[in-house]
Design a protein around this motif. Structure first.
Motif, short mmCIF file in Angstrom:
data_model
loop_
_atom_site.label_atom_id
_atom_site.label_comp_id
_atom_site.label_asym_id
_atom_site.label_seq_id
_atom_site.Cartn_x
_atom_site.Cartn_y
_atom_site.Cartn_z
N PRO A 80 10.31 -9.97 5.84
CA PRO A 80 9.57 -9.20 6.23
C PRO A 80 9.85 -7.69 6.18
N ALA A 81 10.98 -7.09 6.45
CA ALA A 81 11.25 -5.92 6.12
C ALA A 81 11.26 -5.51 4.60
N ASN A 82 11.49 -6.06 3.75
CA ASN A 82 11.42 -5.96 2.30
C ASN A 82 9.99 -5.83 1.97
N LYS A 83 9.03 -6.44 2.53
CA LYS A 83 7.56 -6.68 2.05
C LYS A 83 7.04 -5.14 1.71
N ARG A 84 7.68 -4.34 2.70
CA ARG A 84 6.82 -3.00 2.36
C ARG A 84 7.60 -2.17 1.18
N LYS A 85 8.43 -2.83 0.61
CA LYS A 85 8.98 -2.32 -0.56
C LYS A 85 8.33 -2.89 -1.86
N GLY B 96 -1.97 -7.00 2.43
CA GLY B 96 -1.79 -5.93 3.38
C GLY B 96 -1.28 -6.18 4.48
N GLU B 97 -1.89 -7.35 5.09
CA GLU B 97 -1.41 -8.01 6.47
C GLU B 97 0.06 -8.22 6.50
N LEU B 98 0.18 -8.90 5.29
CA LEU B 98 1.64 -9.29 5.25
C LEU B 98 2.76 -8.03 5.38
N GLY B 99 2.22 -7.15 4.82
CA GLY B 99 3.06 -5.90 4.81
C GLY B 99 3.39 -5.19 3.39
N TYR B 100 2.92 -6.09 2.37
CA TYR B 100 3.02 -5.42 0.95
C TYR B 100 2.16 -4.36 0.90
N ASN B 101 2.44 -3.37 0.04
CA ASN B 101 1.68 -2.17 -0.39
C ASN B 101 0.76 -2.58 -1.58
N VAL B 102 -0.52 -2.39 -1.19
CA VAL B 102 -1.55 -2.84 -2.06
C VAL B 102 -2.35 -1.81 -2.79
N LYS B 103 -2.75 -1.84 -3.97
CA LYS B 103 -3.49 -1.04 -4.66
C LYS B 103 -4.62 -2.00 -4.96
N CYS B 104 -6.05 -1.71 -4.53
CA CYS B 104 -7.18 -2.47 -4.92
C CYS B 104 -8.04 -1.57 -5.76
N PHE B 105 -8.55 -2.31 -6.92
CA PHE B 105 -9.42 -1.45 -7.80
C PHE B 105 -10.63 -2.16 -7.87
#
Lengths: 668, 263, 250
Positions: free
Chosen positions: A51-56, A76-85
């Motif tokens: 979980p702490a790594n997801k934001r990376k 995004g909810e999981l913590g990933y940084n998402v770019k959506c197009f």
């Protein structure tokens, strides 16, 4: 112009020159074990990201329809940084919004014997045994979660007086498992996914890029690591890098020019991925919807679908006699003046037990057949009657109005004709594409790091999609499959596995994209992108539409390259790149359709059988029904790009049916 | 945001303020009209009513202050909202409104009263100011007469011997003083509205007030959130009827005076 | 039929725009309004000029992309119809049609008839959602919703976010849009926990975007392609009042 184009091509090749691809093996990665346990077991075996790594981790999601929006929100909810197009001005406008009928789920709320297994079985059978069992079973399994999820988001599903969810039945199933929200289930589900997406945008976990068109995917060391995007307002070309790229870019129905797809739907993202090495699976599997409003003239820009439910009470007919049909077309005779004995209710005649309710492909093909015989009832030669006179006689105009009022209104809006007094005219139109990027059980293409979800992939519908299953698949992929499976790839490849956008791979791709745009803008020919698109569409519809044959497909394979050649010599795109330029956008999409159309025809030509939406005239039963060839064609055809002007290579993923016994469909 | 800023600094909060102050002002307008109508009961009634009001002392001032505050809030919100509205839409359409369903034109073009609220409102405010100057502050220069209403007083005590009837017998000009004697409202009104152009100005202004109310009264329910499709008809009818009744009530006074029914 | 068009042309948000006149020749009554513009655009491109830029996508009246004011009326004024579903049979030979973009300060013009509606996005991002995480939800039938509430919520949820309400309003107010969103979620039991917060945040964002205020003229309801009722604005006002009371009492 020609030299410029040539200059462009070798560069594209240089990037992809690896020996890896010549030995391409398509591994579907289907887990072992009994079908009902595969997904659970697989989920357990998937690697997890701390979980702490997801934001990376950065993930790019292209497309914001049901699949894209639900995936972006869930990631995004999981913590990933998402770019959506998305190319629309709002994620909420993606074409999922146009789905009317409903969404299937094996909830068994009606206590009529439904189960995940039954939904799985119906879907495999409906897909004419050309889909992957394991994927379909998983789809059926997670379908129940989708309804829970959407209800919790506040989707106003139809309810019974007790406050519980209402269901309706839909084609291809004998249970009531379709959930709906008036005639706009697609819009309501998309608004639900969109609201979750909005929440993540407001929390800063998703960065939304609207009016942005993905023009290419960037491959670094064989992995998909980013995309190149054009800002449709300013024309600015930008690079975006990520640990993984998810394509949720929908189907390619617009290759036919006229379809029920939105004006902007296009194949570019998927096709660019294909040209970078991803395999394109089953491109010839397209679905034709029988009840659309016929084309009214050359000006037509798109087709409008009317709910299939109309066939419950309407009767489809054309005159028995060609001469009468001609008089109708000239407006000399009115349909209501034609005596019953002179009418041919051809579906009722040929399929006494199913009558007007035969499946989509059968109804469509028969309409085409009678029109080909010269018995069409609209001046364009493409249209049959859908008559409600008997229904009105039987149950009264008011009941008909109650059931179909909104459809009759829409029909009148578009055609100006009152369907209570005159029969409707209908004709089949392209509606959905079952083919798409090849993906494994994890929804990852053969290019590591490149995922395809929703209509953009191929896996769940086989050769024919059942009604109310598209919404189900889009949301299943986005909410409940991809968020798990993407973790495996990310965990395997690590946090450092994300190149900078200054990497030469990125600058090369950007250069290619820019030079292609330059070329489009400087051909300075005579013809508009629309005119090429329309011409391509006509070839595709005539030769690779509802019914296909070897001769026609070969002809198309000769015609399309010629048209493409003319396109690159005689295109006219006014304006510049550095501004909002709709002609330029369209030209880029048409350029890809012009290549993709050829791939479709090639696929249709190699599939020497009829199955689902793919009807080869050479392969039919004596009664004119589709005839599958399970011995030789029970496979997924996955096409690998081998370079410009080279014939793509066909790979076959054989389909094994452990659970469902293959039978011939019959609706007699 | 704090509660206060949620009220004073948001569009909906200000609409609440506008609706509530409007409701208060509507109450005032009704009571004021009922007071005016006492003129038809003769001089004693209206003068006595006025005297009673004046005798309330601090209460009157509280009421006046409250009224002033409501006017202030109503005008402040109106100007604030109107200027925001103007900023929100700086371009006007060139195309004249011509819907394809031409019979729907009236739905699309909003009602005159709704479109002109800020103008009718500002004119009413100007009129109210004049009206105060005319009858409350009694500025002699604007009443169109030689008379000074400041000098109109009546005897309050009934003194049968001197043939003085309470509240109806005027005190001679020069006698009587503010705060000590009752004001001869009856004489002031009949003299004041005897000037035809003042009466016309009055009638026009009341007309505008009622147009303003015909929309404002129904919009008030909308702003406060009480309107629904079901109650809408009733609310609109109420607004319209109230506006007409007020118009009739107010206008009956100057008309009766001009026509000589009230002397 | 032949028509004369007066169309607003503007290169981008910074530059001033103006009207240009075009002839639309041989227009079939069966064309949709946008197809008529397609035909005109083909001619414009043939003349080497840049075509009229306008937004459209689904062309079946549900995506809410198309946005133009036709003869002073957003979407052209056929009841419950978007511009893409409007057909040329409603016009007559020789007509002059004036076509303009949505006009609102909160909807700046991108080009010609295309406007920037991201203000709507930000309003919804401010609170137009129910905070649920994927997967962490109860069974759909665990929370019964009275059919009446669900139907009413659906009436509001039909909003396609096209912005015609703003375009029609003399104050460029977005109340009908925001009201539809607020009402939809506040009518569903699932939307209750965030009801107060949502009313504040969406209204505040709406104000921040520079939309005007509601003066209850009703033009928005009249042009709404989904015929969303003015009732929902009253409902939003009520929601806001409720939120104020809650905040005041807490």
């Amino acid at each position: 112009m020609a030299t410029k184009k040539k200059k462009n091509i070798p560069k594209a090749k240089a990037v992809k020159k690896t020996s890896r691809r010549s030995k391409l093996i398509l591994d579907s990665k289907i887990p072992d074990g009994p079908i009902a346990e595969k997904w659970d077991k697989h989920r357990f075996n998937l690697k997890l990201v701390n979980p702490a790594n997801k934001r990376k981790y950065e993930v790019i999601v292209v497309g914001s329809g049901l699949a894209g929006a639900s995936a972006a929100a869930s990631l995004g909810e999981l913590g990933y940084n998402v770019k959506c197009f998305c190319y629309q001005d709002s994620p909420r406008r993606a074409h999922s919004i146009a789905a009317q009928g409903g969404i299937n789920a094996a909830k068994n709320y009606q206590n009529d014997g439904d189960s995940a297994y039954r939904l799985f079985y119906d879907t495999v059978k409906g897909g004419d045994y050309r889909s992957r069992e394991a994927n379909v079973y998983r789809l059926a399994q997670v379908s129940v979660d989708i309804i829970d999820q959407c209800a919790a988001q506040g989707v106003p599903f139809a309810r019974e007086y007790g406050g519980l969810l209402a269901n309706r039945s839909f084609g291809g199933a004998q249970v009531s498992r379709t959930f709906y929200a008036r005639g706009q289930t697609g819009q309501q589900l998309l608004l639900g996914a969109y609201s979750s997406l909005n929440r993540q945008i407001s929390l800063g976990k998703v960065e939304m890029h609207t009016r942005s068109e993905m023009l290419d995917v960037v491959i670094v060391d064989g992995h998909a690591k980013g995309i190149v995007v054009r800002n449709m307002i300013t024309g600015e070309i930008s690079r975006h890098s990520a640990h993984a790229v998810v394509l949720a870019t929908g189907g390619y129905g617009n290759v036919f020019f006229l379809s029920t797809n939105a004006m902007g739907c296009n194949v570019t993202a998927a096709y660019r991925a294909y040209k970078r090495g991803a395999c394109f699976a089953n491109p010839c599997f397209t679905q034709i919807h029988p009840t659309c409003i016929p084309v009214s003239g050359d000006h037509q820009s798109k087709l409008t679908l009317m709910s299939e439910s109309l066939r419950n009470d309407g009767r489809v007919w054309v005159p028995k006699d060609k001469k009468i049909a001609e008089k109708i077309r000239k407006g000399e005779v009115k349909p209501n003046d034609i005596a019953d004995k002179d009418r041919d209710y051809f579906l009722e005649r040929k399929y006494p037990s199913f009558g007007n309710l035969v499946p989509r492909d059968v109804a469509s093909r028969n309409a085409k057949e009678v029109c080909d015989e010269g018995r069409s009832v609209v001046s364009s030669g493409l249209g049959v009657y859908l008559d409600f006179a008997d229904a009105i006689k039987r149950m009264g105009e008011n009941t008909v109005r109650e059931r179909y009022g909104n459809l009759f209104d829409m029909y009148e809006k578009i055609t100006g004709s009152n369907a209570y007094q005159n029969p409707m005219t209908i004709y089949p139109a392209v509606h959905y594409t079952m083919g798409g990027l090849w993906v494994d059980y994890n929804l990852m293409s053969n290019l590591p790091g490149l995922f395809a979800i929703g209509e953009a992939n191929f896996s769940d519908h086989g050769a024919n999609r059942l009604g109310a299953s598209a919404l189900m698949q889009g949301l299943a992929d986005g909410y409940f499959v991809l968020p798990y499976t993407i973790g495996q790839y990310l965990a395997e490849n690590g946090i450092d596995n994300r190149p900078s956008i200054d990497d030469t791979a990125f600058s090369n791709v950007q250069e290619q994209v820019e030079s292609r745009i330059d070329t489009l803008l400087t051909i300075n020919g005579e013809r508009t992108p629309t005119s090429f698109h329309r011409e391509l569409g006509k070839v595709m519809w005539d030769k690779c539409g509802m019914a296909r044959n070897k001769k026609g497909l070969e002809e198309a394979l000769r015609k399309i390259p010629k048209l493409r050649k003319e396109f690159w010599q005689n295109l006219s795109v006014p304006g510049e790149n550095a501004a909002l330029n709709q002609s330029l956008e369209h030209a880029g999409r048409v350029a890809d359709f012009l290549e993709f159309g050829e791939l479709m025809c090639r696929d249709a030509l190699q599939r020497e059988e009829s199955c689902g939406g793919h009807f080869r005239e050479e392969h039919q039963t004596p009664e004119g029904e589709a005839k599958r060839n399970d011995d030789n064609f029970s496979y997924v055809s996955a096409w690998e790009h081998k370079g410009e002007k080279k014939i793509p290579q066909l790979h076959k993923e054989s389909l094994v049916y452990d659970e469902v016994k293959m039978t011939q469909r019959s609706y007699k | 945001m704090s509660l206060a800023s949620n009220i004073f600094r948001t569009s909906l909060g200000r609409k609440y303020l506008m609706a509530l102050s409007g409701a208060g002002l509507f109450g005032f307008v009704v009571v004021h009209m009922l007071g005016n109508l006492t003129i038809f009961a003769g001089p004693a009634a209206i003068n006595q009513y006025a005297a009673k009001l004046h005798s309330m002392g601090p209460l009157l001032w509280i009421a006046r202050l409250g009224l002033l505050m409501m006017v202030g809030i109503h005008i402040w919100t109106a100007i604030k909202l109107a200027s925001e509205n103007k900023r929100a839409r700086q371009f006007q359409y060139e195309g004249t409104i011509e819907p394809v369903d031409i019979h729907r034109k009236n739905d699309i073009v909003s009602r005159y009263a709704a479109r002109t609220m800020i103008y009718s409102g500002l004119i009413i405010a100007a009129f109210a100011f004049y009206h105060l100057a005319h009858y409350t502050w009694k500025v002699p220069q604007i009443n169109g007469l030689d008379a000074d209403f400041e000098t109109f007083y009546v005897h309050e005590e009934d003194n049968g011997e001197k043939q003085i009837t309470a509240y109806t017998t005027a005190m001679p000009i020069g006698e009587g003083a503010e705060g000590e004697n009752a004001v001869d409202v009856y004489r002031m009104v009949t003299t004041g509205f005897g000037v035809w152009w003042i009466s016309i100005f009055y009638v026009i202004s009341i007309g505008l007030l009622c147009i303003h109310l015909s929309h404002g009264l129904s919009a008030m329910f909308q702003s406060l959130g009480f309107k629904t499709k079901a109650s809408q008809k009733l609310i609109n009818r109420f607004a319209c009827t109230a506006a007409w009744l007020l118009f009739a009530g107010y206008v009956s006074v100057p008309i009766s005076i001009l026509l000589g029914f009230v002397k | 039929m032949n028509l004369k068009l007066r169309v607003w042309r503007q290169d981008n948000a910074e530059e001033a725009g103006g009207f240009e006149e075009y002839e639309a020749l041989d227009i079939s009554p069966d064309m949709s309004f946008l197809e008529m513009l397609d035909v005109v655009n083909e001619d414009i491109i043939a003349d080497g000029e840049e075509p009229i830029a306008f937004d459209s996508d689904c062309r079946e009246g549900i995506c809410g992309t198309c946005s133009m004011v036709i003869n002073g009326v957003p979407h052209g004024g056929q009841q419950g119809t978007t511009a893409c579903q409007l057909h040329m049979r409603h016009f007559s030979d020789g007509d002059t049609i004036v076509i303009e973009p949505w006009r609102a300060t909160a909807f700046p013009v991108h080009r010609d008839l295309i406007v920037d509606r991201t203000s709507f996005e930000r309003i919804q991002q401010a609170g137009g959602f129910i905070s649920v995480r994927t997967g962490s939800v109860p069974d759909a039938n665990a929370t019964p919703v009275p059919k009446e509430d669900s139907d009413l919520a659906m009436d509001a949820a039909q909003c396609i976010g096209c912005g015609a309400c703003v375009a029609a309003c003399k104050n460029a107010s977005a109340m009908l849009f925001v009201a539809a969103k607020v009402s939809h979620l506040s009518l569903m039991p699932q939307g209750q926990p965030e009801r107060t917060r949502r009313a504040f945040s969406m209204v505040n964002q709406m104000d921040e975007e520079g939309f005007g205020n509601c003066t209850v003229t009703g033009s928005c309801e009249a042009v709404c392609p989904k015929e969303i009722s003015l009732d929902f604005i009253a409902r939003m006002n009520r929601e806001y009042g409720r939120a104020l009371l809650k905040k005041g009492c807490s």
